[in-house]
Design an enzyme around this catalytic site. Structure first.
Site, PDB file in Angstrom:
ATOM      1  N   GLU A 134      -7.247 -24.651 -14.048  1.00  0.00           N
ATOM      2  CA  GLU A 134      -6.817 -23.848 -12.731  1.00  0.00           C
ATOM      3  C   GLU A 134      -7.751 -23.532 -11.973  1.00  0.00           C
ATOM      4  O   GLU A 134      -7.587 -23.547 -10.721  1.00  0.00           O
ATOM      5  CB  GLU A 134      -5.955 -22.567 -13.223  1.00  0.00           C
ATOM      6  CG  GLU A 134      -4.621 -22.780 -14.021  1.00  0.00           C
ATOM      7  CD  GLU A 134      -4.304 -21.695 -14.939  1.00  0.00           C
ATOM      8  OE1 GLU A 134      -2.893 -21.292 -14.344  1.00  0.00           O
ATOM      9  OE2 GLU A 134      -4.681 -21.354 -15.720  1.00  0.00           O
ATOM     10  N   ASP A 165     -10.693 -24.970 -11.388  1.00  0.00           N
ATOM     11  CA  ASP A 165     -10.933 -26.037 -10.562  1.00  0.00           C
ATOM     12  C   ASP A 165      -9.928 -26.601  -9.729  1.00  0.00           C
ATOM     13  O   ASP A 165     -10.326 -26.900  -8.377  1.00  0.00           O
ATOM     14  CB  ASP A 165     -11.162 -27.290 -11.667  1.00  0.00           C
ATOM     15  CG  ASP A 165     -12.331 -27.394 -12.490  1.00  0.00           C
ATOM     16  OD1 ASP A 165     -13.241 -26.478 -12.242  1.00  0.00           O
ATOM     17  OD2 ASP A 165     -12.274 -27.904 -13.528  1.00  0.00           O
ATOM     18  N   SER A 213     -46.590 -10.806 -14.980  1.00  0.00           N
ATOM     19  CA  SER A 213     -46.176 -11.109 -16.090  1.00  0.00           C
ATOM     20  C   SER A 213     -46.326  -9.848 -17.307  1.00  0.00           C
ATOM     21  O   SER A 213     -46.507  -8.635 -16.822  1.00  0.00           O
ATOM     22  CB  SER A 213     -46.980 -12.243 -16.967  1.00  0.00           C
ATOM     23  OG  SER A 213     -48.226 -11.731 -17.186  1.00  0.00           O
ATOM     24  N   LEU A 214     -45.981 -10.056 -18.677  1.00  0.00           N
ATOM     25  CA  LEU A 214     -45.781  -8.912 -19.301  1.00  0.00           C
ATOM     26  C   LEU A 214     -46.795  -8.836 -20.210  1.00  0.00           C
ATOM     27  O   LEU A 214     -47.296 -10.319 -20.791  1.00  0.00           O
ATOM     28  CB  LEU A 214     -44.500  -8.974 -20.127  1.00  0.00           C
ATOM     29  CG  LEU A 214     -43.431  -8.458 -19.562  1.00  0.00           C
ATOM     30  CD1 LEU A 214     -42.019  -8.649 -20.405  1.00  0.00           C
ATOM     31  CD2 LEU A 214     -43.469  -7.088 -19.102  1.00  0.00           C
ATOM     32  N   LYS A 273     -36.045 -11.169 -24.702  1.00  0.00           N
ATOM     33  CA  LYS A 273     -36.880 -11.887 -23.983  1.00  0.00           C
ATOM     34  C   LYS A 273     -36.391 -13.314 -23.931  1.00  0.00           C
ATOM     35  O   LYS A 273     -36.677 -14.219 -24.823  1.00  0.00           O
ATOM     36  CB  LYS A 273     -38.533 -11.709 -24.466  1.00  0.00           C
ATOM     37  CG  LYS A 273     -39.451 -12.237 -23.718  1.00  0.00           C
ATOM     38  CD  LYS A 273     -40.922 -12.296 -24.250  1.00  0.00           C
ATOM     39  CE  LYS A 273     -41.919 -12.714 -23.030  1.00  0.00           C
ATOM     40  NZ  LYS A 273     -41.915 -14.013 -22.530  1.00  0.00           N
ATOM     41  N   LYS A 292     -39.242  -1.657 -22.616  1.00  0.00           N
ATOM     42  CA  LYS A 292     -39.445  -1.187 -21.300  1.00  0.00           C
ATOM     43  C   LYS A 292     -39.662   0.237 -21.468  1.00  0.00           C
ATOM     44  O   LYS A 292     -38.436   1.006 -22.016  1.00  0.00           O
ATOM     45  CB  LYS A 292     -38.660  -1.733 -20.267  1.00  0.00           C
ATOM     46  CG  LYS A 292     -38.746  -3.192 -19.932  1.00  0.00           C
ATOM     47  CD  LYS A 292     -37.914  -3.636 -19.026  1.00  0.00           C
ATOM     48  CE  LYS A 292     -37.810  -5.207 -18.960  1.00  0.00           C
ATOM     49  NZ  LYS A 292     -36.851  -5.676 -18.104  1.00  0.00           N
ATOM     50  N   LYS A 302     -43.271 -10.600 -29.444  1.00  0.00           N
ATOM     51  CA  LYS A 302     -42.861 -12.446 -29.685  1.00  0.00           C
ATOM     52  C   LYS A 302     -42.915 -12.680 -31.202  1.00  0.00           C
ATOM     53  O   LYS A 302     -43.432 -11.972 -32.047  1.00  0.00           O
ATOM     54  CB  LYS A 302     -44.058 -13.010 -28.929  1.00  0.00           C
ATOM     55  CG  LYS A 302     -44.390 -12.849 -27.453  1.00  0.00           C
ATOM     56  CD  LYS A 302     -43.806 -14.051 -26.616  1.00  0.00           C
ATOM     57  CE  LYS A 302     -44.980 -14.819 -26.688  1.00  0.00           C
ATOM     58  NZ  LYS A 302     -44.699 -16.063 -25.814  1.00  0.00           N
ATOM     59  N   CYS A 340     -46.165 -54.295 -28.248  1.00  0.00           N
ATOM     60  CA  CYS A 340     -44.986 -53.904 -28.901  1.00  0.00           C
ATOM     61  C   CYS A 340     -45.059 -54.220 -30.391  1.00  0.00           C
ATOM     62  O   CYS A 340     -45.467 -55.159 -31.003  1.00  0.00           O
ATOM     63  CB  CYS A 340     -43.700 -54.653 -28.404  1.00  0.00           C
ATOM     64  SG  CYS A 340     -42.154 -54.242 -29.227  1.00  0.00           S
TER      65      CYS A 340
HETATM   66  S1  IVH Z   1     -39.373  -7.945 -17.366  1.00  0.00           S
HETATM   67  C1  IVH Z   1     -42.729  -6.409 -14.435  1.00  0.00           C
HETATM   68  N1  IVH Z   1     -37.527  -8.298 -19.090  1.00  0.00           N
HETATM   69  O1  IVH Z   1     -41.238 -12.948 -19.850  1.00  0.00           O
HETATM   70  C2  IVH Z   1     -42.061  -7.059 -15.526  1.00  0.00           C
HETATM   71  N2  IVH Z   1     -39.155 -10.057 -18.447  1.00  0.00           N
HETATM   72  O2  IVH Z   1     -44.137 -13.071 -20.416  1.00  0.00           O
HETATM   73  C3  IVH Z   1     -41.077  -7.812 -15.361  1.00  0.00           C
HETATM   74  N3  IVH Z   1     -38.807 -12.383 -19.623  1.00  0.00           N
HETATM   75  O3  IVH Z   1     -42.317 -13.153 -16.454  1.00  0.00           O
HETATM   76  C4  IVH Z   1     -40.513  -8.675 -16.537  1.00  0.00           C
HETATM   77  N4  IVH Z   1     -36.872 -11.815 -20.693  1.00  0.00           N
HETATM   78  O4  IVH Z   1     -40.136 -14.045 -16.884  1.00  0.00           O
HETATM   79  C5  IVH Z   1     -38.579  -9.017 -18.419  1.00  0.00           C
HETATM   80  N5  IVH Z   1     -35.756  -8.801 -20.508  1.00  0.00           N
HETATM   81  C6  IVH Z   1     -36.752  -9.298 -20.073  1.00  0.00           C
HETATM   82  C7  IVH Z   1     -37.228 -10.577 -19.891  1.00  0.00           C
HETATM   83  C8  IVH Z   1     -38.488 -11.040 -19.476  1.00  0.00           C
HETATM   84  C9  IVH Z   1     -37.785 -12.778 -20.343  1.00  0.00           C
HETATM   85  C10 IVH Z   1     -40.010 -13.348 -19.082  1.00  0.00           C
HETATM   86  C11 IVH Z   1     -40.267 -13.104 -17.380  1.00  0.00           C
HETATM   87  C12 IVH Z   1     -41.612 -12.802 -17.646  1.00  0.00           C
HETATM   88  C13 IVH Z   1     -42.216 -13.077 -18.727  1.00  0.00           C
HETATM   89  C14 IVH Z   1     -43.437 -12.402 -19.530  1.00  0.00           C
END
Ligand code: IVH
Length: 684
Positions: free
Chosen positions: A36, A38, A83-84, A115, A287, A311, A405
């Site tokens: 539906e 589509d 990045s984190l 993540k 966070k 990780k 090969c």
């Molecule tokens: S917060 C300023 N939240 O992981 C901080 N990042 O290794 C903004 N990522 O560059 C990032 N899941 O691409 C955040 N729930 C999550 C995430 C996340 C994956 C990635 C993101 C970041 C990288 C850092």
């Protein structure tokens, strides 16, 4: 339908479809079937074709693609994409918490999120509309991938509710595992190298030039970070919950945690449960929730001090590389395979791992007899992620990729820009021949199930089949009593294949039935490189018969929807080879379907034979336009969607696209009205 009615209906359809998208992707509660949905989208698309002036930048029709990005524009991020900090150790999470508490002088609240393992994206919204999507790039500048991102259905093109006037929201675009597996299967079917993991597949898809292909790849997105100068909330969690109400896909799997114990509980729970998710995660992000705390903590040059990623270790073991073997696929592509000392990993014994291609062997710098690390990520096939250099024998020699090969000794070739080496001896090389035969009988092709399970091998060994048309020369007398015992190999136990009466009858019945397989699948079964199921269907529908397809030039082929230069070149090269022409003749003689069903193509006349006709503009109703298109085909003509020097004439309704008109005038191509067109058919 009047113009005003069409405009109103377009508006209404846009709203209805937006609501269904929201139900599906954000609330996880679809209320209508895909079918539906589509239908609604089709209705919108056909109305927009008639009234292109009513296409909005946020129309759901943008999601099917159709636009091409020739070059991705580099754009600066308003706020750098950081990045984190990350760690594999729980001790370092405790250190993080201690640091945070010391700086703040009080207990913070944390938010734990998954993540996601994909590609970071930054989306800019102004007045509720998506205006730009930019990749992370080097953190300061990224690529504008807006057209491609618009095809991702979980990313809203227009927001609902009470959102800030201007803001940027960041998240992760990823490829769900089922999309990844489907994509790799398709790639293998058409002889392209598979992606190593969903993350690479997502990154590769986002940078495709053709957004129609992006739309088909099944990408998805979670958002996790919002930035604006004036946030309506004082903490991250509430902001995300509000963002969900504006139409963003925010994960359900996040938690507010009052202390480290709750953080660790979240981490431990997802360590196990993550394998059940339909997408890959590689850890948990922690966070600090309140913005006033985030402000105090601030940033280092690379990452926020208010967040850290924990990780998960992918399960990894080390084992000895026994040797590398090389497999030859049906298109001649050579895949190196690592044969390993058997080792137990995540529930199964691993004996082999794919090394994908020569570049990977080189980048890992693998030597003979090395101890290698084997990992199972989200993928089923284990991969080699590294070498334990400390255990390398001093005299170990680097692995040198084969030059010939392994099966037929032909020198291997590599096309510049492609990762794979190929054996070009496609007409003589046994695994290529057998691979093509296997492909021909496979389920999505001719579906001759009774020829499965080692029977092709036997037929090949007896010299009864070499090319796919040979199947149709098999008889009861040729098959009955054939038998062969195959010794055990590293991967298969010893087995005897024998053809008794019942087996032979089934085989012949299966072959007989395959004569009814419709043309699109027969075309796919021919195993032309880059012609998978979808492309074959497109070609069959457009050309209607193998003869027409054989007559098509490169220039004509690339004009067909979704056929690019690579595919066109492969079609021309493969179909016109003498051995292929012979196969086609033999298949035709055997009664295999090499044209679309007669009732659909029955020609009313040959008036438009050899003519390439463009139908454009508004003919009152979408149905009328379709009827005109059907008339073209029924009278032997071919339809094209764009105007070129090859176009014979254009049938134009109202509001024909201005660029088409201009091109036609430039090239001197006749533009006919509906009446003039009908006169060609009834010249009385
Ligand atoms: S917060 C300023 N939240 O992981 C901080 N990042 O290794 C903004 N990522 O560059 C990032 N899941 O691409 C955040 N729930 C999550 C995430 C996340 C994956 C990635 C993101 C970041 C990288 C850092």
């Amino acid at each position: 339908m009047t113009k005003e009615q069409a405009q109103a209906r377009i508006k209404e359809l846009t709203e209805i479809i937006e609501q269904h998208n929201y139900n599906y992707y954000v609330l996880n509660q679809p209320v209508i079937s895909d079918y539906e949905f589509d239908r609604l989208l089709e209705e919108l698309i056909s109305l927009e074709k008639l009234y292109p002036e009513f296409i909005s930048s946020y129309s759901p029709s943008q999601r099917v693609g159709g636009q091409v990005t020739n070059e991705f524009l580099a754009v600066s991020h308003r706020y750098p994409m950081l990045s984190l900090g990350n760690t594999y150790s729980e001790g370092e999470i405790k250190d993080f918490d201690n640091r945070v508490r010391k700086i703040l002088g009080e207990e913070p609240e944390y938010v734990c999120e998954l993540k996601y393992d994909g590609v970071a994206i930054s989306l800019l919204y102004e007045k509720g509309l998506l205006v730009r999507a930019v990749t992370r790039g080097d953190g300061t500048r990224g690529d504008d991938v807006t057209l491609n991102v618009k095809t991702i259905r979980s990313i809203p093109l227009r927001l609902r509710g009470n959102y800030p006037e201007v803001f940027e929201i960041r998240g992760e675009i990823y490829m769900p595992r089922f999309s990844f597996e489907r994509l790799n299967q398709e790639r293998e079917e058409i002889g392209e190298a598979p992606f190593a993991n969903p993350r690479n597949a997502a990154a590769g898809s986002l940078k495709l030039q053709d957004s129609t292909e992006v739309a088909r790849r099944g990408l998805d997105c979670f958002l996790y970070y919002l930035m604006t100068d004036s946030l309506p909330f004082d903490n991250h969690y509430d902001t995300l919950i509000a963002a969900r109400s504006w139409g963003f896909r925010i994960s359900d799997y996040m938690a507010r945690c009052r202390n480290l114990n709750e953080v660790f509980a979240f981490i431990h729970e997802w360590e196990k449960t993550r394998l059940e998710l339909p997408f890959d995660i590689d850890g948990v992000v922690i966070k600090v929730n309140h913005y006033k705390h985030q402000e105090i903590l601030g940033f280092t040059a690379k990452s926020p001090r208010w967040a850290i990623a924990y990780k998960y270790k992918p399960e990894s073991v080390s084992t000895r590389l026994l040797r590398i073997t090389y497999q030859v696929g049906r298109t001649g592509a050579i895949t190196p395979v690592a044969e390993l000392d058997p080792v137990f990993l995540s529930g199964t014994t691993v004996k082999r791992a794919s090394l994908h291609n020569a570049d990977i062997i080189k980048s890992l710098d693998i030597h003979e007899g090395d101890f290698v690390f084997v990992e199972k990520g989200g993928e089923i096939i284990p991969k080699i992620t590294g070498v334990d250099y400390t255990r390398r024998q001093p005299d170990a020699q680097p692995i040198v990729f084969i030059t010939h090969c392994p099966e037929c000794k032909t020198p291997l070739q590599r096309t510049p820009g492609e990762a794979a080496y190929y054996c070009t001896n496609d007409s003589q090389c046994p695994p290529q021949i057998k691979g093509r035969l296997e492909h021909f009988i496979s389920r999505k092709a001719m579906n001759i199930e009774s020829l499965g399970e080692g029977k092709i091998e036997l037929l090949y060994d007896y010299g009864l089949v070499r090319k796919v048309s040979d199947f149709y020369h098999l008889t009861f007398d040729k098959l009955i009593g054939l038998q062969k015992t195959y010794p055990a190999t590293d991967h298969t136990p010893a087995r005897t294949v024998s053809f008794r009466e019942k087996t032979v009858e089934n085989i012949l019945k299966g072959i007989e039935q395959s004569r009814q397989v419709p043309f699109p699948r027969v075309l796919y079964a021919l195993g032309i490189r880059y012609v998978g199921e979808t492309v074959a269907a497109k070609l069959a529908k457009h050309y209607l018969s193998i003869e027409n397809l054989l007559m098509a030039s490169f220039e004509e082929l690339v004009m067909v929807d979704e056929i690019g230069e690579k595919i066109a070149e492969s079609i021309i090269q493969t179909l016109h080879r003498p051995d292929m022409l012979e196969i086609i003749e033999e298949l035709k003689a055997a009664g295999v379907q090499l044209a679309m069903e007669p009732e659909k193509t029955q020609n009313l006349s040959h008036t438009f034979m050899g003519k390439l006709i463009v139908v454009s503009g508004d003919f009152g109703t979408p149905q009328r336009r379709k009827e005109i298109e059907e008339l073209v085909v029924a009278h032997g003509g071919k339809l094209a969607s764009s105007v070129s020097a090859k176009t014979s004439f254009i049938v134009a309704g109202d509001n024909m696209g201005p660029s088409k008109r201009e091109k036609a005038l430039q090239l001197g191509i006749p533009i006919l009205t509906e009446e003039q067109f009908l006169l060609l058919l009834n010249p009385s």
